[in-house]
Design a protein around this motif. Structure first.
Motif, short mmCIF file in Angstrom:
data_model
loop_
_atom_site.label_atom_id
_atom_site.label_comp_id
_atom_site.label_asym_id
_atom_site.label_seq_id
_atom_site.Cartn_x
_atom_site.Cartn_y
_atom_site.Cartn_z
N LYS A 41 0.83 -1.21 0.00
CA LYS A 41 0.00 0.00 0.00
C LYS A 41 0.86 1.25 0.00
O LYS A 41 1.99 1.25 0.50
N VAL A 42 0.30 2.34 -0.54
CA VAL A 42 0.97 3.64 -0.48
C VAL A 42 1.15 3.99 1.00
O VAL A 42 0.24 3.81 1.80
N GLY A 43 2.35 4.44 1.35
CA GLY A 43 2.64 4.77 2.74
C GLY A 43 3.41 3.68 3.46
O GLY A 43 4.01 3.92 4.50
N ASP A 44 3.41 2.45 2.92
CA ASP A 44 4.21 1.37 3.52
C ASP A 44 5.68 1.75 3.45
O ASP A 44 6.13 2.38 2.49
N ILE A 45 6.44 1.37 4.48
CA ILE A 45 7.88 1.60 4.50
C ILE A 45 8.56 0.25 4.23
O ILE A 45 8.39 -0.69 5.01
N ILE A 46 9.31 0.16 3.14
CA ILE A 46 10.04 -1.07 2.83
C ILE A 46 11.36 -1.04 3.58
O ILE A 46 12.15 -0.11 3.43
N THR A 47 11.61 -2.08 4.41
CA THR A 47 12.85 -2.12 5.18
C THR A 47 13.82 -3.19 4.67
O THR A 47 15.00 -3.13 4.94
N SER A 48 13.29 -4.20 3.95
CA SER A 48 14.19 -5.17 3.32
C SER A 48 13.48 -5.90 2.18
O SER A 48 12.26 -6.01 2.15
N ILE A 49 14.30 -6.37 1.25
CA ILE A 49 13.82 -7.17 0.12
C ILE A 49 14.70 -8.40 0.05
O ILE A 49 15.92 -8.29 -0.10
N ARG A 77 4.11 -1.10 8.65
CA ARG A 77 2.79 -0.49 8.46
C ARG A 77 2.06 -0.53 9.79
O ARG A 77 2.06 -1.55 10.47
N ASP A 78 1.41 0.56 10.15
CA ASP A 78 0.65 0.63 11.41
C ASP A 78 1.49 0.20 12.61
O ASP A 78 1.07 -0.63 13.41
N LYS A 79 2.70 0.72 12.69
CA LYS A 79 3.62 0.46 13.82
C LYS A 79 3.99 -1.01 13.97
O LYS A 79 4.38 -1.45 15.04
N ALA A 80 3.86 -1.80 12.89
CA ALA A 80 4.23 -3.22 12.96
C ALA A 80 4.96 -3.63 11.70
O ALA A 80 4.72 -3.11 10.62
N SER A 81 5.88 -4.58 11.86
CA SER A 81 6.62 -5.13 10.74
C SER A 81 5.82 -6.28 10.14
O SER A 81 5.20 -7.06 10.87
N LYS A 82 5.85 -6.39 8.84
CA LYS A 82 5.05 -7.41 8.16
C LYS A 82 5.81 -7.87 6.91
O LYS A 82 6.44 -7.05 6.25
N THR A 83 5.76 -9.17 6.62
CA THR A 83 6.40 -9.68 5.40
C THR A 83 5.33 -9.98 4.36
O THR A 83 4.35 -10.66 4.65
N ILE A 84 5.52 -9.44 3.18
CA ILE A 84 4.58 -9.66 2.08
C ILE A 84 5.35 -10.30 0.93
O ILE A 84 6.43 -9.85 0.57
N GLU A 85 4.77 -11.37 0.40
CA GLU A 85 5.41 -12.04 -0.73
C GLU A 85 4.85 -11.47 -2.03
O GLU A 85 3.64 -11.44 -2.24
#
Length: 97
Positions: A41-49, A77-85
């Protein structure tokens, strides 16, 4: 297109550096792109790939994605880290014979 210079697969996102902190912010997502289909989503912060830390735009710019590849994108996103494939689609050849 020139053979061997086909357009490389893209995630379908526009990103920008953060003013402070590490990671890059998603500014825009191309509708129907691999990133859109995966739920970024727009606004997500990518921290690793794929386990490679992302601190700034240049950390991602040179990455090459292959058709058929699955990429693990860690976002904040929303103060939590999340992994998306994110799945990069294979190029489907077709012909009318």
């Amino acid at each position: 297109t020139i053979p061997g210079f086909e357009k490389k697969p893209k995630l379908g996102i526009s990103i920008e550096d953060l003013e402070e902190g590490k990671g890059v912010k998603i500014k825009a997502i191309q509708e129907g792109s691999p990133a859109d289909k995966a739920g970024l989503k727009v606004g997500d912060i990518i921290t690793s790939i794929d386990k490679d830390e992302v601190k700034e735009v240049n950390d991602i710019k040179g990455q090459y994605f292959e058709a058929g590849q699955s990429i693990k994108v860690v976002i904040f996103r929303d103060k939590a880290s999340k992994t998306i494939e994110v799945k990069i689609p294979k190029k489907i050849n077709s012909a009318d014979l």
